[in-house]
Every structure is written in C-alpha cells, then in structure tokens.
Motif scaffolding. Structure first.
Motif, mmCIF file in Angstrom:
data_model
loop_
_atom_site.group_PDB
_atom_site.id
_atom_site.type_symbol
_atom_site.label_atom_id
_atom_site.label_comp_id
_atom_site.label_asym_id
_atom_site.label_seq_id
_atom_site.Cartn_x
_atom_site.Cartn_y
_atom_site.Cartn_z
ATOM 1 N N ALA A 1 0.847 -1.108 -0.197
ATOM 2 C CA ALA A 1 -0.190 0.057 -0.010
ATOM 3 C C ALA A 1 0.914 1.380 -0.029
ATOM 4 O O ALA A 1 2.173 1.434 0.010
ATOM 5 C CB ALA A 1 -0.965 0.094 1.088
ATOM 6 N N SER A 2 0.130 2.524 -0.074
ATOM 7 C CA SER A 2 0.661 3.589 -0.239
ATOM 8 C C SER A 2 0.106 4.600 0.629
ATOM 9 O O SER A 2 -0.518 4.389 1.582
ATOM 10 C CB SER A 2 0.658 3.945 -1.910
ATOM 11 N N SER A 3 0.509 5.704 0.449
ATOM 12 C CA SER A 3 -0.074 6.858 1.373
ATOM 13 C C SER A 3 -1.550 7.234 0.794
ATOM 14 O O SER A 3 -1.812 7.643 -0.367
ATOM 15 C CB SER A 3 0.625 8.099 1.115
ATOM 16 N N HIS B 1 7.490 7.563 4.013
ATOM 17 C CA HIS B 1 6.774 6.381 4.125
ATOM 18 C C HIS B 1 6.999 5.770 2.811
ATOM 19 O O HIS B 1 7.344 4.673 2.682
ATOM 20 C CB HIS B 1 5.288 6.585 4.296
ATOM 21 N N HIS C 1 8.711 1.794 1.438
ATOM 22 C CA HIS C 1 8.253 0.828 0.319
ATOM 23 C C HIS C 1 9.386 0.680 -0.574
ATOM 24 O O HIS C 1 9.635 -0.438 -1.165
ATOM 25 C CB HIS C 1 7.041 1.506 -0.538
ATOM 26 N N HIS D 1 3.614 -2.251 5.448
ATOM 27 C CA HIS D 1 3.085 -1.497 6.444
ATOM 28 C C HIS D 1 3.253 -1.944 7.785
ATOM 29 O O HIS D 1 3.423 -3.005 7.955
ATOM 30 C CB HIS D 1 1.596 -1.183 6.045
HETATM 31 ZN ZN LIG Z 1 2.125 2.658 2.272
#
Ligand SMILES: [Zn+2]
Lengths: 190, 563
Positions: free
Chosen positions: A22-24, B156, B160, B166
C-alpha cells in the motif's frame, strides 16, 4: 493452498493477480466510500490478465468481474478494471496499495473513474470488501467493524477463536451490508 | 538582460535548496520478502513541482531520504542523483521520485502517492515514488493545518521503495494512513528503524539486538493466529517498540508466526492484536492475498498459559519477556485457546490516526467500536498518563487523558478491557497515543520553521556530490537569503520554475550547477561578512530585477529565449 491456486492459474493460462502493497492513502469510512464511489457492485473475479505497456516500462493488470448485483450505478453484467501492477513471466511490478484479487473470489467493489476515464477501486484496498461464507450456515458475510454493535452478526459467538478463525467478529450479512450502503446513499438525496 | 546576467542568475537559482509491524513486501512469485541486493541506492528527482505548492518539495523529498540515510543501524546509503526532466514512472533503470507522474500512470481515487516496485526473482531491481499531481488531500512542505506533509509522505514511500510493507502501529511512519496537519511522521519510530535494520542490517545489528518468535498454538485448530500482529512493549514504560505481522504461510509454509527481531536487549511485554481495524489484513495484500482473516483476539502473550486459562488482557498481569543480545527465542508457545473477541476499537477521535500529547498536557479522546462493556476499563500503557471523566456506552468511550510532565515520551497503546458474554476480552489501538517531549515538539517546529519563517541556518541535505551519512551541503541563494520561503527566495524559485525549467538548456545548466555550488555555499555560510556582501549583490542583481519582470510579464519564454 496457495501453491494449488498458483498452479491452477498457470494451467489455465491466467496470469497471477497483481502484487500489492500500500501507499499513502486517505482513509475511507464505509459511508465515505459509498458516497464517493460512482459504481458499487457485488461480483466475482473471473480473470486477471497482466501485460506490459508498449515501451515495456510498466505492467498493468485487467481484472474482470461477473456482476451479480449493483448497489449504485450500472456497468452491465461484466465489468473490467485496469490497475497498475502485475506479473508477466519472471517480471513483477508491485504497486503500493493496489488490491489483489483471487479468481472466483466474491467481493463488494467500490469503483471510481481515474483520469483516463477507466474505473479503478476507490481508496485502493479500502474499496474492496471480500465476501466471506459462514462455515456453519453458508450465509454470506462482509466485514464491517465500524458498524454499531446491534446491527452486526456475531457468527460463532460462543465458539473458541480456533473454531471461528475463518469468521472474525464484526460482520454484516451481505444483504445487510448492501442495505447499509443504500442507507448512506439515501442520506445524500435532497 | 545580458547573457552574463542570466548566467549569474542560473548559478544562484538552479539549486532547489539542496537542503536537503513492520512487515516486508513479498514477491508473490518467489514467496520471499522482496528486497534490494544492496542498501546503496541512487535516487533521482524530477524537475516539475506540484502545482500551487508554496515551498520546496524537492528539499522535503531529499530530507526524507536523508532521514533514512542517517539511520546508523541499517546499512543503507542514498546517493542524490540530481534531477531529470522525464516524469514517467516505470522500469527505465532510474529510481525516481516525481511530483508530476500523470505522464504515464493513472492514480486510483484516494491515493496521495504510490510506489511502483519491479522485482525479478525476489529482488527489487527498481522502484519509483509518484506523488499524485491531483491529490485527494492538499499537500504542503510544512504540515500546515489541513494538509499532508510531503516530507512525511516521502519518508513512508521510501520505506516501500526499499521493500518495507506497512506497520499496524498507528504511530509508525509505515502505518498506511498519513497524518494531516502536522510533521510528526517526519521522524522514524523504533518500529520503522527496526524494520529497515532487520532488512538491511548494519554490522553488529544482529549481534547487539535480540528477538522472539511468539507462537500462538490455538490448540487443536490448525488455524494459527493468521493476520494478527505481535507487539512488543517496554515492560516498565509501556512504550511501543516494535510490531510484526504473521506471515500467512508465504515465507515458511507456516501461518502467522511473527518474528519480532531487532529489539534492544531488555524486558518486554508481548501481545497479539487482531488486525480488525483501523488496520486490517486488507492493508497487507502481499502478506494476506485474498484472505481477509485475522486472529480474532487481542491478548497478552503468556508462554506459561495452560488451556484452562482465560487469557491475560491486563498488561499489569502479563509476564515479562527478556530479550538478550544476539538471541532470537523460538519455540515460545502460548498454548491457551482464546475465545474470539467481539470487543473492538475501530476509531480514535473520528479517525484512524494517532493522538499526540505533550508531557504535562491533557486531551479529550473519543473511541468508537463494538461490544464495549460499560463496566470495562480503558487504559494507556505505561505510567504517567491518567484518564478521567470516562464514560462508556456499548459503541463509544469518551475520556480525558492527562500526561504527567515526567511521563516517558513515545508511542503507547490504548487498551480497553471488558467482559463480553461473561468472558474477559480486550481491544487495542497500538501506538495510538503518543507522548511528546516539549523538546521533540520544538525540534519539529524548527524543522517546519526552516521552510516557513526566517532564520539563517543553512539547511542541510545530501546532494549530487555524495549523499553519504552526515554530509552537509547548501544552496548559495538559500544561505544568502536565509529562509527558503522568504520573499526573495520565492521570487527566485518562481523564476526557476516558471521561466527557466521549461527549457532544456535550463535543465542542463541546473544539473551542472549541482556539481559546483556546494563548496561556494559552505564558504559563504562560514562567514557573516561574505554572506552580507553576497546577499546585497543577490538582491540588487537578481531578486529586484526579477520582481519587476515578474510583475509586468506573463511567464512567456522571453527570458529563457536568451539562451
Ligand atoms: Zn504505504
């Protein structure tokens, strides 16, 4: 089990569904999902096909769903979405936040248009709710932890965690879930 | 304007201010955690900036790389490869960060930024970070009210970019949802640091830290605690140190045995937390593809538990687990068969984000969820936080949390314990309550102030000349004019972005600039007299003429045409 699925896919000539992390993201409550989505459907994934773009710089995957019910909007009996990521041969492109789909898996999907005019899942994994089946009754359930206690189905309430691990707490029936979405949509009407 | 004048301006303008549960991403082909073969990575930024953004997004991005780079327990080194014009995302041999990536990708609704990662045989061979040019949330470089802070998001995404997935801890930088209106997540929590260090361990990291592989046997079921996270709390201070997620048979063919590695030696209390909101297994699709299941129970880990136990929900009763340097304890099994929990906290103050409270301050909390028993107990782990005026209904808890001035700073867990159907159950928001030291807050404010108010401090960053740890470079104009958002600097930036960058010549000159300006900037920064002289020259020769030009002309190609 996963190995079995992967082998089955290989035999069927279906490319493994897209990788995803996932990402922001902005957070979507069920209510926000309902209101922000253009189309909401219940369907089964019938195939995933990943491919390179023309310049072989990006992999995207087309995922097709057989639709059994529309809660909002209408796109016909079959819907195909295209999203970033996927695997072609030994090459894989993972895209943070993209939902992964299992062929034959039943889902409630919240869809919105991207800038190309195509449909994608809203909020990435947030807009994909998987439909579970109660191991005892076969009843279709959808996880909805944010819904108030009195509406929830507590399947296996007295069972131990090991016996009911397949059906964690905080679910609505699929019908109840769709009704809840309708309720949010009703609130929107003038 | 003469060519000499333009050349001078370019020299001064081109640098954008060179200020600069846990889980791993899995390759679904190899079933292994994907990572880079080396922690030494060159990153490249693209030139275009987010529309209407005030301040320097490139400096924010570089600062995020520098924050990870400064992590001494991880063997990672980021080298600044400068900036390029090509905004396209994908496999082109360049690890890129772009703010204008619509040239070849379509963002799904709701995504602020995303990271594309290419694997071959389980190795990450390239990754790109793309910010949505039409974000669903306003962006800023200051974390101003109502905005998402670019540096925090970049931090963040870089996780990744290196293969981290996460974390289920609300306080972690790698938590899936970003903070709004603050810059707290510009700082790596222990959980983030440990994740990167386990993936790319510095020399001696493994020897000086330890861990545990806590296993919930769930008795007869053959369905271990899939999808739960294991969390390690400091035994005495209740600070959340790290979390790890069960791996769902991908890595080792065995479900859900989280490995809590990289823990500093000491005493911990361990607990399992159901991933049942706000974060659920949906947020970990490579670990839990198509399996929306989670261990439906939250409770403390007790290797001495027997089947008849009801399980430990209260940290005060939980046993301590001692972690020794160089030792990963395995075969540590809790044999108790828990009853599935229906009690569940799902939101905090109407959101899924952590609450930050200064030492000596208080705040109101509202929790929502299900099956809250009105006779239950709400607590925040560790000492120094007291709760008052607590009211509980079955779906909502309100309380006032007061933090003692001497309370240990750091993230803590909000825990509710109650009787449901005559069985004690609990639910946690791990890392949901963060105690901030005033000094930490002051540091955050200073960081924001560097880009938001005056001050002569030369911003530090990595740059094209290395990007190694502890390097410090700066942009001449920033040193001279001080603040990156001062009117003078904004004039220069506007010139660079609106007039200079549209030309290829501008790009190449800007790139050349990187290689030569840093020594000059350092020299200027070291001398007040040189700075005063330079500032006068810069204002007279560049800023004032530009302000005149900008106020009387639209951004046509006139100036750039002088090349
Ligand atoms: Zn993420």
């Amino acid at each position: 089990m996963r190995i079995f699925c992967a082998l089955s896919l290989a035999l069927l000539g279906v490319v493994t569904p897209p990788l995803a992390v996932a990402s922001s993201l902005i957070y979507y409550s069920l209510e926000k999902l309902a209101k922000d989505s253009e189309v909401i459907l219940v369907g089964r994934c019938t195939g995933c096909q990943a491919s390179w773009n023309e310049g072989r710089t990006l992999i995207t995957t087309e995922i097709t769903f057989q639709v059994s019910r529309y809660v909002k909007g209408f796109l016909g009996p079959q819907v195909t979405i295209r999203q970033l990521g996927g695997r072609v041969g030994n090459d894989a492109m993972s895209v943070s936040g993209m939902p992964e789909f299992q062929p034959s898996g039943e889902v409630v999907l919240f869809l919105g248009r991207d800038q190309s005019g195509g449909y994608q899942v809203v909020g990435m994994t947030q807009g994909r709710y998987q439909v579970l089946s109660d191991p005892d009754t076969g009843e279709k359930l959808v996880r909805a932890p944010e819904i108030a206690e009195e509406e929830l189905v507590h399947t296996g309430k007295t069972r131990s965690a090991s016996e009911s691990a397949a059906v964690p707490g905080g679910h609505l029936t699929l019908d109840g879930f769709c009704a809840r979405i309708q309720k949010y949509l009703e609130q929107e009407k003038p | 304007m003469s060519k000499t004048g333009i050349a001078l301006l370019l020299g001064l303008l081109a640098g954008p201010g060179t200020v600069s549960a846990y889980t791993f991403i899995y390759d679904n082909g190899t079933r292994n955690p994907a990572g880079r073969t080396t922690g030494a990575v060159t990153f490249t930024l693209t030139f275009r900036r987010p529309a209407a953004l005030i301040g320097d997004p490139f400096a924010a991005a570089r600062s995020a790389f520098a924050t990870w780079d400064a992590l001494t327990t991880a063997n990672i080194t980021f080298t600044d490869g400068g900036q390029v014009a090509d905004d396209s995302v994908g496999r082109d041999g360049v690890n890129k960060l772009t703010f204008n990536s619509t040239t070849n990708i379509n963002f799904p609704q709701g995504a602020v930024a995303l990271t594309t990662i290419f694997f071959t045989g389980g190795n990450i061979i390239e990754a790109d970070i793309a910010f949505n040019p039409n974000p669903p949330q306003s962006l800023s470089v200051t974390g101003a009210s109502g905005t998402a802070d670019i540096e925090s998001i970049a931090l963040h995404e870089i996780g990744h970019f290196m293969g981290l997935d996460h974390s289920g801890l609300l306080s972690a930088c790698m938590y899936p949802f970003g903070n709004i209106g603050n810059t707290f997540k510009r700082t790596l929590t222990l959980d983030d640091q440990i994740a990167m260090s386990v993936r790319y361990p510095a020399v001696n990291f493994s020897a000086t830290t330890g861990g545990v592989v806590p296993e919930l046997s769930l008795g007869d079921s053959g369905i271990p605690g899939r999808g739960a996270q294991a969390v390690a709390l400091g035994a005495t201070d209740g600070i959340v140190v790290a979390s790890a997620l069960g791996d769902d048979e991908i890595q080792d063919g065995v479900d859900a045995i989280p490995r809590l590695e990289g823990l500093p030696p000491g005493s911990y209390k361990l607990y399992f937390e159901a991933m049942d909101g706000p974060v659920d297994t949906n947020s970990f699709d490579t670990n839990f593809p198509g399996k929306p299941f989670s261990l439906p129970v939250t409770r403390f880990f007790d290797p001495a538990a027997i089947l008849a136990d009801s399980g430990i929900n209260d940290p005060a009763q939980a046993p301590n687990f001692v972690v020794q340097a160089g030792v990963i304890s395995t075969n540590v099994v809790d044999n108790h068969v828990p009853t599935r929990s229906t009690l569940n906290i799902t939101t905090l103050n109407g959101s899924v984000l952590p609450v930050y409270v200064l030492q000596g301050a208080s705040t109101n909390l509202t929790l929502t969820g299900a099956s809250f028993s009105t006779s239950g107990t709400l607590l925040i782990t560790g000492s120094g936080v007291t709760l008052s005026n607590t009211t509980i209904t079955t779906t909502q808890i309100t309380t006032t949390a007061t933090v003692a001035s001497g309370a240990t700073a750091g993230p803590r867990t909000i825990l509710f314990i109650g009787q449901v159907n005559n069985i004690q159950q609990s639910s946690a928001l791990s890392g949901g309550f963060v105690v901030q030291a005033p000094a930490a807050l002051a540091t955050t404010t200073t960081v924001a102030a560097q880009s938001g108010s005056g001050g002569e401090a030369a911003p530090t960053t990595s740059s094209s000349d290395g990007g190694g740890k502890n390097q410090s470079n700066c942009c001449v104009a920033t040193v001279l004019l001080g603040d990156r958002t001062s009117p003078g600097m904004m004039t220069l930036y506007a010139f660079r972005n609106d007039w200079l960058r549209p030309s290829e010549a501008g790009f190449s000159v800007e790139k050349t600039y990187y290689g030569h300006v840093s020594p000059m900037a350092r020299k200027l920064a070291s001398s007040q007299a040189l700075k005063a002289l330079g500032r006068h020259i810069l204002l007279q020769a560049a800023v004032q003429p530009l302000q005149t030009v900008q106020s009387s002309a639209s951004p046509s190609q006139d100036l750039a045409a002088n090349f």
